[in-house]
Design a protein around this motif. Structure first.
Motif, PDB file in Angstrom:
ATOM      1  N   TRP A 134      58.779  34.242  53.824  1.00  0.00           N
ATOM      2  CA  TRP A 134      58.470  32.643  54.080  1.00  0.00           C
ATOM      3  C   TRP A 134      57.961  32.578  52.743  1.00  0.00           C
ATOM      4  CZ3 TRP A 134      53.442  31.665  53.948  1.00  0.00           C
ATOM      5  CH2 TRP A 134      52.478  32.467  54.594  1.00  0.00           C
ATOM      6  N   ARG A 135      57.720  31.221  52.447  1.00  0.00           N
ATOM      7  CA  ARG A 135      57.108  30.666  51.245  1.00  0.00           C
ATOM      8  C   ARG A 135      56.626  29.474  51.605  1.00  0.00           C
ATOM      9  NH1 ARG A 135      60.739  29.431  46.178  1.00  0.00           N
ATOM     10  NH2 ARG A 135      61.616  27.816  47.532  1.00  0.00           N
ATOM     11  N   VAL A 136      55.452  29.123  50.990  1.00  0.00           N
ATOM     12  CA  VAL A 136      54.702  27.885  51.086  1.00  0.00           C
ATOM     13  C   VAL A 136      54.774  26.995  49.479  1.00  0.00           C
ATOM     14  CG1 VAL A 136      52.676  26.327  51.788  1.00  0.00           C
ATOM     15  CG2 VAL A 136      53.619  28.367  52.968  1.00  0.00           C
ATOM     16  N   PRO A 137      55.498  26.069  49.138  1.00  0.00           N
ATOM     17  CA  PRO A 137      55.553  25.596  47.809  1.00  0.00           C
ATOM     18  C   PRO A 137      54.469  24.808  47.381  1.00  0.00           C
ATOM     19  CG  PRO A 137      57.049  24.488  49.174  1.00  0.00           C
ATOM     20  CD  PRO A 137      56.476  25.654  50.026  1.00  0.00           C
ATOM     21  N   LYS A 138      54.000  25.015  46.147  1.00  0.00           N
ATOM     22  CA  LYS A 138      53.039  24.030  45.507  1.00  0.00           C
ATOM     23  C   LYS A 138      51.804  24.256  46.177  1.00  0.00           C
ATOM     24  CE  LYS A 138      56.645  21.441  43.269  1.00  0.00           C
ATOM     25  NZ  LYS A 138      57.221  19.878  43.129  1.00  0.00           N
ATOM     26  N   THR A 139      51.134  25.275  46.333  1.00  0.00           N
ATOM     27  CA  THR A 139      49.870  25.372  47.134  1.00  0.00           C
ATOM     28  C   THR A 139      49.039  25.418  46.073  1.00  0.00           C
ATOM     29  OG1 THR A 139      50.970  26.351  48.854  1.00  0.00           O
ATOM     30  CG2 THR A 139      48.656  26.592  48.734  1.00  0.00           C
ATOM     31  N   ALA A 140      47.801  24.774  46.058  1.00  0.00           N
ATOM     32  CA  ALA A 140      46.631  24.549  45.026  1.00  0.00           C
ATOM     33  C   ALA A 140      45.486  25.493  45.383  1.00  0.00           C
ATOM     34  CB  ALA A 140      46.241  23.094  44.696  1.00  0.00           C
ATOM     35  N   PHE A 141      45.299  26.356  44.304  1.00  0.00           N
ATOM     36  CA  PHE A 141      43.823  27.291  44.647  1.00  0.00           C
ATOM     37  C   PHE A 141      42.999  26.972  43.479  1.00  0.00           C
ATOM     38  CE2 PHE A 141      46.799  29.566  47.534  1.00  0.00           C
ATOM     39  CZ  PHE A 141      45.921  30.028  48.646  1.00  0.00           C
ATOM     40  N   SER A 142      41.880  26.874  43.587  1.00  0.00           N
ATOM     41  CA  SER A 142      40.753  26.815  42.621  1.00  0.00           C
ATOM     42  C   SER A 142      39.714  27.713  42.760  1.00  0.00           C
ATOM     43  CB  SER A 142      40.310  25.409  42.427  1.00  0.00           C
ATOM     44  OG  SER A 142      39.571  25.024  43.522  1.00  0.00           O
ATOM     45  N   GLY A 143      39.210  28.150  41.711  1.00  0.00           N
ATOM     46  CA  GLY A 143      37.881  29.233  41.841  1.00  0.00           C
ATOM     47  C   GLY A 143      37.629  29.692  40.564  1.00  0.00           C
ATOM     48  N   VAL A 144      37.093  30.890  40.439  1.00  0.00           N
ATOM     49  CA  VAL A 144      36.521  31.599  39.213  1.00  0.00           C
ATOM     50  C   VAL A 144      37.763  32.707  38.977  1.00  0.00           C
ATOM     51  CG1 VAL A 144      34.678  32.733  38.183  1.00  0.00           C
ATOM     52  CG2 VAL A 144      34.279  31.202  39.805  1.00  0.00           C
ATOM     53  N   ARG A 145      37.998  32.633  37.589  1.00  0.00           N
ATOM     54  CA  ARG A 145      38.978  33.864  37.170  1.00  0.00           C
ATOM     55  C   ARG A 145      38.325  34.887  37.434  1.00  0.00           C
ATOM     56  NH1 ARG A 145      41.325  30.412  32.653  1.00  0.00           N
ATOM     57  NH2 ARG A 145      43.427  29.941  33.176  1.00  0.00           N
ATOM     58  N   LEU A 146      38.853  35.892  37.834  1.00  0.00           N
ATOM     59  CA  LEU A 146      38.400  37.330  38.143  1.00  0.00           C
ATOM     60  C   LEU A 146      37.915  37.745  36.998  1.00  0.00           C
ATOM     61  CD1 LEU A 146      37.961  39.537  40.317  1.00  0.00           C
ATOM     62  CD2 LEU A 146      40.366  40.023  39.986  1.00  0.00           C
ATOM     63  N   SER A 147      38.569  37.608  35.840  1.00  0.00           N
ATOM     64  CA  SER A 147      38.324  38.300  34.428  1.00  0.00           C
ATOM     65  C   SER A 147      36.805  37.647  33.984  1.00  0.00           C
ATOM     66  CB  SER A 147      39.098  37.829  33.264  1.00  0.00           C
ATOM     67  OG  SER A 147      39.319  36.327  33.244  1.00  0.00           O
ATOM     68  N   THR A 148      36.459  36.483  34.335  1.00  0.00           N
ATOM     69  CA  THR A 148      35.120  35.705  34.243  1.00  0.00           C
ATOM     70  C   THR A 148      34.047  36.722  34.691  1.00  0.00           C
ATOM     71  OG1 THR A 148      36.049  33.758  34.016  1.00  0.00           O
ATOM     72  CG2 THR A 148      33.774  33.850  34.429  1.00  0.00           C
ATOM     73  N   LEU A 149      34.266  37.125  36.019  1.00  0.00           N
ATOM     74  CA  LEU A 149      33.068  37.778  36.543  1.00  0.00           C
ATOM     75  C   LEU A 149      33.091  39.187  36.365  1.00  0.00           C
ATOM     76  CD1 LEU A 149      34.317  36.625  40.458  1.00  0.00           C
ATOM     77  CD2 LEU A 149      32.275  35.978  38.681  1.00  0.00           C
ATOM     78  N   LEU A 150      34.303  39.702  35.786  1.00  0.00           N
ATOM     79  CA  LEU A 150      34.250  41.076  35.144  1.00  0.00           C
ATOM     80  C   LEU A 150      33.706  41.122  33.843  1.00  0.00           C
ATOM     81  CD1 LEU A 150      37.930  42.183  35.965  1.00  0.00           C
ATOM     82  CD2 LEU A 150      35.727  42.862  37.339  1.00  0.00           C
ATOM     83  N   ASP A 151      33.818  40.036  33.008  1.00  0.00           N
ATOM     84  CA  ASP A 151      33.101  40.214  31.684  1.00  0.00           C
ATOM     85  C   ASP A 151      31.719  40.026  31.770  1.00  0.00           C
ATOM     86  OD1 ASP A 151      35.539  40.297  30.498  1.00  0.00           O
ATOM     87  OD2 ASP A 151      35.674  38.104  30.048  1.00  0.00           O
ATOM     88  N   ALA A 152      31.114  39.254  32.963  1.00  0.00           N
ATOM     89  CA  ALA A 152      29.912  39.042  33.191  1.00  0.00           C
ATOM     90  C   ALA A 152      29.078  40.246  33.605  1.00  0.00           C
ATOM     91  CB  ALA A 152      29.521  37.956  34.104  1.00  0.00           C
ATOM     92  N   ALA A 153      29.837  41.154  34.606  1.00  0.00           N
ATOM     93  CA  ALA A 153      29.209  42.378  34.896  1.00  0.00           C
ATOM     94  C   ALA A 153      29.497  43.314  33.832  1.00  0.00           C
ATOM     95  CB  ALA A 153      30.043  42.672  36.180  1.00  0.00           C
TER      96      ALA A 153
END
Length: 257
Positions: A134-153
């Protein structure tokens, strides 16, 4: 919402009442309340108002009493299917939510919700794809890129993978460091431009856009940089560690190749 795909090998029977219990983990329960859930979902539509919020409330109240593992496609549910192997739908809010980042990093850190919201936000609109089809088309997610948190750490040189833990005390997931640094890997705070609800894995969940939805860990509370990949909850039941959409279940080639 479905974070639980069917195994590529030895798939349980569709109406099986219980799945095997893994010591120290939650116990998935059968589908005996599907018809009741459908009725409750219809009642939510009849009442009107914000249907998704009403459905989330229904899911939380019923699952807290008897976790079914599935509600199937509910009226007004947006096409998502819901699975849980916990005894209830957990909750964290402004006062008690924390996302910790540690392991092989130079600067371990703990983020509050307000801290995460203050970081640069990225919005992506993609199809949510479950390995069961099954699939749910065109779903919007927003947040922080994981790479941003990794770079900060500050990931240390011997760190090659990530382990994700969740405040329900059951779910876990993993990515390689290269996978985690892709631009389409998010620590998501909103879904369809609203805060991620408890039933959808909020207030913060992982969103691994190019992978099947079981890789997008719900109720995210910890990110640990590790030396090697440590398979997550569903991988212990035989699911692919690399869950690329259209490429997993025996074909582990990178979708960018």
């Amino acid at each position: 919402m479905n974070d639980r795909p069917s195994p590529p090998v030895k798939t349980p029977e569709p109406l099986r009442e219980r799945e095997p219990e893994e010591p120290g983990r939650g116990t998935p329960v059968g589908r005996r309340l599907v018809l009741a859930m459908l009725g409750l979902g219809a009642a939510g539509v009849y009442v009107g108002g914000d249907v998704q919020d009403k459905l989330d409330g229904v899911l939380a109240s019923v699952t807290a009493k008897d976790p079914t593992g599935v509600t199937d496609l509910l009226p007004g549910g947006g096409g998502f299917r819901f699975y849980s192997v916990s005894n209830s739908i957990p909750h964290r809010g402004e006062a008690d939510y924390r996302l910790t980042i540690g392991g092989l990093v130079d600067r371990p850190v703990s983020y509050k919700l307000s801290d995460l919201r203050a970081l640069p936000q990225v919005r992506m609109v993609r199809d949510v794809q479950c390995v069961t089809g099954w699939r749910v088309p065109k779903t919007a997610f927003s947040g922080v890129r994981l790479s941003t948190l990794l770079d900060a750490a500050g990931v240390q040189g011997k760190g090659t993978a990530l382990r994700f833990t969740c405040f329900d005390g059951v779910y876990s997931e993993s990515l390689t460091l290269d996978q985690a640094r892709r631009s389409d890997m998010l620590v998501a705070l909103t879904m369809n431009d609203k805060p991620v609800t408890d039933a959808h894995g909020g207030p913060v969940r992982l969103y691994a856009a190019p992978m099947y939805f079981y890789k997008s860990a719900k109720w995210l509370s910890g990110i640990t940089v590790t030396k090697d990949v440590e398979p997550g909850y569903w991988e212990h039941y035989g699911y692919d560690v690399d869950g690329w959409v259209g490429k997993s279940n025996g074909r582990h080639d990178d979708p960018t190749a």
